[in-house]
Scaffold this active site. Structure first.
Site, short mmCIF file in Angstrom:
data_model
loop_
_atom_site.label_atom_id
_atom_site.label_comp_id
_atom_site.label_asym_id
_atom_site.label_seq_id
_atom_site.Cartn_x
_atom_site.Cartn_y
_atom_site.Cartn_z
N GLU A 138 2.63 23.37 1.07
CA GLU A 138 3.81 24.00 1.66
C GLU A 138 4.46 23.00 2.61
O GLU A 138 3.82 22.02 3.01
CB GLU A 138 3.42 25.27 2.43
CG GLU A 138 2.79 26.32 1.53
CD GLU A 138 2.47 27.62 2.27
OE1 GLU A 138 2.72 27.69 3.50
OE2 GLU A 138 1.97 28.53 1.61
N THR A 171 3.93 20.14 -8.97
CA THR A 171 4.13 19.51 -10.27
C THR A 171 4.42 20.63 -11.28
O THR A 171 3.65 21.60 -11.35
CB THR A 171 2.87 18.72 -10.66
OG1 THR A 171 2.66 17.71 -9.67
CG2 THR A 171 3.00 18.08 -12.04
N ARG A 270 -10.87 15.66 -8.42
CA ARG A 270 -10.73 14.30 -7.86
C ARG A 270 -11.11 13.17 -8.82
O ARG A 270 -10.36 12.20 -8.94
CB ARG A 270 -11.53 14.18 -6.57
CG ARG A 270 -10.62 14.14 -5.39
CD ARG A 270 -11.33 14.32 -4.08
NE ARG A 270 -10.54 15.23 -3.29
CZ ARG A 270 -11.02 16.06 -2.39
NH1 ARG A 270 -12.30 16.13 -2.16
NH2 ARG A 270 -10.22 16.84 -1.71
N ARG A 295 2.86 -17.98 -19.44
CA ARG A 295 3.91 -18.56 -18.59
C ARG A 295 3.47 -19.96 -18.12
O ARG A 295 2.40 -20.11 -17.52
CB ARG A 295 4.13 -17.64 -17.39
CG ARG A 295 4.99 -18.22 -16.29
CD ARG A 295 6.44 -18.27 -16.69
NE ARG A 295 7.27 -18.71 -15.57
CZ ARG A 295 8.52 -19.12 -15.70
NH1 ARG A 295 9.09 -19.16 -16.90
NH2 ARG A 295 9.22 -19.48 -14.64
N GLN A 364 3.30 -9.94 -8.32
CA GLN A 364 3.22 -11.31 -7.79
C GLN A 364 3.02 -12.32 -8.92
O GLN A 364 3.66 -13.37 -8.95
CB GLN A 364 2.06 -11.38 -6.78
CG GLN A 364 2.06 -12.65 -5.95
CD GLN A 364 3.29 -12.75 -5.06
OE1 GLN A 364 3.93 -11.74 -4.75
NE2 GLN A 364 3.65 -13.96 -4.69
N GLY A 368 9.56 -13.45 -10.35
CA GLY A 368 10.86 -12.75 -10.38
C GLY A 368 10.89 -11.69 -11.47
O GLY A 368 11.42 -10.60 -11.28
N GLU A 391 -3.33 15.06 -4.15
CA GLU A 391 -4.74 15.46 -4.32
C GLU A 391 -5.58 14.97 -3.15
O GLU A 391 -6.75 14.62 -3.31
CB GLU A 391 -5.30 14.91 -5.63
CG GLU A 391 -4.68 15.51 -6.86
CD GLU A 391 -5.30 16.83 -7.23
OE1 GLU A 391 -4.54 17.78 -7.47
OE2 GLU A 391 -6.53 16.95 -7.25
N THR A 393 -4.63 12.70 0.56
CA THR A 393 -4.24 11.31 0.84
C THR A 393 -5.48 10.43 1.05
O THR A 393 -6.59 10.95 1.23
CB THR A 393 -3.38 11.24 2.13
OG1 THR A 393 -4.22 11.66 3.23
CG2 THR A 393 -2.15 12.12 2.05
C1 LIG Z 1 4.61 13.68 -6.77
C2 LIG Z 1 3.78 14.73 -6.06
C3 LIG Z 1 3.17 15.72 -6.80
C4 LIG Z 1 2.42 16.70 -6.15
N1 LIG Z 1 1.89 17.73 -6.88
C5 LIG Z 1 1.34 18.79 -6.22
C6 LIG Z 1 0.95 19.96 -6.93
O1 LIG Z 1 1.06 20.04 -8.14
N2 LIG Z 1 0.47 21.01 -6.22
C7 LIG Z 1 0.34 20.97 -4.87
O2 LIG Z 1 -0.10 21.97 -4.29
N3 LIG Z 1 0.67 19.87 -4.15
C8 LIG Z 1 1.18 18.78 -4.80
N4 LIG Z 1 1.57 17.66 -4.10
C9 LIG Z 1 1.41 17.65 -2.64
C10 LIG Z 1 0.42 16.65 -2.14
O3 LIG Z 1 -0.89 17.07 -2.41
C11 LIG Z 1 0.70 16.42 -0.64
O4 LIG Z 1 1.88 15.66 -0.56
C12 LIG Z 1 -0.43 15.73 0.06
O5 LIG Z 1 -1.53 16.58 0.16
C13 LIG Z 1 -0.04 15.27 1.47
O6 LIG Z 1 0.58 16.29 2.19
P1 LIG Z 1 1.96 15.99 2.95
O7 LIG Z 1 2.88 15.36 1.96
O8 LIG Z 1 2.42 17.23 3.61
O9 LIG Z 1 1.61 14.89 4.03
P2 LIG Z 1 1.01 15.14 5.50
O10 LIG Z 1 -0.15 16.05 5.43
O11 LIG Z 1 2.14 15.50 6.42
O12 LIG Z 1 0.49 13.69 5.85
C14 LIG Z 1 1.37 12.65 6.33
C15 LIG Z 1 0.50 11.47 6.74
O13 LIG Z 1 -0.40 11.86 7.80
C16 LIG Z 1 -1.72 11.58 7.40
N5 LIG Z 1 -2.63 12.59 7.96
C17 LIG Z 1 -2.50 13.94 7.95
N6 LIG Z 1 -3.55 14.53 8.55
C18 LIG Z 1 -4.38 13.53 8.92
C19 LIG Z 1 -5.65 13.47 9.56
N7 LIG Z 1 -6.29 14.58 9.94
N8 LIG Z 1 -6.19 12.26 9.81
C20 LIG Z 1 -5.57 11.13 9.42
N9 LIG Z 1 -4.38 11.11 8.81
C21 LIG Z 1 -3.79 12.29 8.54
C22 LIG Z 1 -1.73 11.62 5.89
O14 LIG Z 1 -2.81 10.90 5.34
C23 LIG Z 1 -0.38 10.96 5.58
O15 LIG Z 1 -0.52 9.57 5.64
C24 LIG Z 1 2.27 16.65 -4.74
C25 LIG Z 1 2.88 15.62 -4.01
C26 LIG Z 1 3.64 14.67 -4.65
C27 LIG Z 1 4.31 13.61 -3.82
#
Ligand SMILES: Cc1cc2nc3c(=O)[nH]c(=O)nc-3n(C[C@H](O)[C@H](O)[C@H](O)COP(=O)(O)OP(=O)(O)OC[C@H]3O[C@@H](n4cnc5c(N)ncnc54)[C@H](O)[C@@H]3O)c2cc1C
Length: 411
Positions: A138, A171, A270, A295, A364, A368, A391, A393
């Site tokens: 969300e 997705t 995962r 190359r 790299q 180019g 899935e 970060t």
């Molecule tokens: C192309 C794409 C497809 C996706 N598909 C799905 C899907 O099908 N279903 C679904 O439910 N979700 C999906 N997602 C969501 C995805 O799982 C989230 O984007 C991801 O979990 C990160 O959440 P966020 O983007 O809110 O980042 P945030 O949680 O806001 O994180 C921002 C940054 O802060 C860091 N951070 C946050 N908390 C901590 C902590 N405690 N310690 C250290 N660092 C932290 C993170 O690592 C990141 O670098 C998708 C995302 C993308 C971009």
């Protein structure tokens, strides 16, 4: 480490005949159908329906295929398949695999009736393909899955659940036939008060919000999903109400809740996501190697320079290492071994970071040319970045691994 003790007895790198045949069959599809179409669908930023149809026709995009790989006795069927498909193209690959995540969410927590009723509707059949979407994230609940605000309220008189909230980054969100939605049933219990719901095709109140324009995997549709008083029948609560009530009663009594529903799905998926990253990394390592032998600069192939050959050596070593960690985690999951040392997260972390690094090294090596859209490596680099984000970060994977290795409540 569990990777070296007796729990790994029986782990083998020799693929079964079935898995080898599937790999070779998928390789042909990846090489002959996905690769030639990849640049076009990346530019169009649209779901590649004709390719999904083609995959359905040959039985690749089907519940039967996914179930067979998922149930493969060695545990390696799914990861070997995903490596091959994502070697072909990650954006198209995710369009083919996206329904799988929704299917896993139902299959890992659902009843036999739910699996039988809903999974076929996430794949459809040739000429009438369907999609599934898993909606957990969300706007204010990404890494922090416990912050989910979408509410599910039970109406006993009609035996219906009413879902309200906004999901993002889904997705196939909004274009899927079946949406699988994680919602809070009891906010007082925080993350432990969550449950997963199936939203059947055509349910009023569910609509697509913003569709995102992305850096990579652009053939895969990613969008917001708006849930406005979405009513679903009682049988759409994954796992059933008796099980939910028993769990909530346990929590109220101070007992353990078991794992969060969304977390359980992510944990199991995962190694599969790691395998996707391995596929992209391998594509880049192979392409750069071939380029470096052809190359010529300074009168010799650029690969004859240690500066380039060592980079290639690192790339191939990294791909192999990532694959081995991925296979280990997949094998453990199939044999019911818990990831006590965060083996699933280790595979996802290493494979995701490997894909980013190796695709960057490939650019790299192509110089180019690598930086232009005439060659595929810049696209692979853009695609690879997603594997350190979705899935869980890389930071979240490190947090899980950090907890496992220290035993501390790392935050
Ligand atoms: C192309 C794409 C497809 C996706 N598909 C799905 C899907 O099908 N279903 C679904 O439910 N979700 C999906 N997602 C969501 C995805 O799982 C989230 O984007 C991801 O979990 C990160 O959440 P966020 O983007 O809110 O980042 P945030 O949680 O806001 O994180 C921002 C940054 O802060 C860091 N951070 C946050 N908390 C901590 C902590 N405690 N310690 C250290 N660092 C932290 C993170 O690592 C990141 O670098 C998708 C995302 C993308 C971009």
């Amino acid at each position: 480490m569990s990777g070296s003790d007796e729990t790994m007895a029986g782990f083998s790198l020799a693929l079964s005949d079935d898995v080898r045949q599937t790999r070779d069959w998928l390789h042909e599809f990846a090489r002959d159908v996905m690769r030639p179409a990849a640049a076009e669908w990346d530019e169009r930023e649209e779901t590649p329906w004709p390719i999904i149809e083609e995959a359905a026709k040959i039985g690749l995009y089907s519940l039967d295929f996914f179930a067979t790989q998922w149930m493969d006795p060695s545990g390696l069927g799914m990861v070997v398949s995903f490596e091959e498909l994502f070697w072909g193209d990650a954006g198209i690959g995710l369009s083919l695999a996206g329904s799988g995540l929704a299917a896993v969410a139902v299959a890992s927590n659902g009843t036999d009736e739910q699996i039988g009723e809903w999974l076929p509707q996430m794949f459809g059949s040739p000429g009438d393909v369907k999609l599934g979407a898993f909606c957990s994230s969300e706007p204010d609940a990404g890494s922090d899955v416990g912050a989910i605000r979408t509410r599910a309220v039970y109406h006993e008189a009609t035996d219906e659940w009413v879902l309200t909230g906004t999901k993002t980054w889904a997705t196939n969100g909004g274009i899927a036939d079946v949406h699988v939605v994680v919602a809070s049933v009891d906010p007082a219990f925080g993350s432990r008060g969550q449950a997963t719901f199936i939203v059947p095709p055509g349910t009023p109140g569910l609509s697509q919000g913003q569709k995102f324009r992305k850096h990579g995997i652009r053939a895969s549709h990613t969008a917001e999903v708006i849930l406005d008083d979405v009513r679903v029948p009682g049988r759409c609560l994954v796992g059933g109400k008796d099980r939910l009530d028993a769990r909530l009663a346990r929590i109220a009594g101070g007992g353990s809740a078991g794992e969060q529903a969304a977390m359980k799905t992510f944990e199991r998926s995962r190694p599969s996501v790691a395998a996707m990253a391995v596929g992209v990394a391998r594509a880049a390592a192979e392409y750069a190697t071939q380029y470096a032998t052809q190359r010529v600069q300074f009168g010799r192939p650029i690969g004859q320079n240690q500066g380039v050959a060592f980079m290639l050596a690192d790339m191939h070593a990294a791909v192999d290492a990532a694959r081995l960690l991925t296979w280990r985690a997949a094998w453990m999951a199939r044999h019911g071994l818990p990831f006590e040392h965060a083996e699933g997260s280790i595979s996802k972390l290493v494979a995701g970071e490997t894909a980013v690094r190796v695709t960057e090294q490939a650019i790299q090596i192509l110089g180019g040319n690598g930086y232009t859209r005439e060659f595929p490596v810049e696209r692979w680099h853009r695609d690879a970045k997603i594997f350190t984000i979705f899935e869980g970060t890389s930071e979240i994977q490190r947090m899980i691994i950090g907890r496992a290795v220290t035993g501390l409540d790392v935050r």
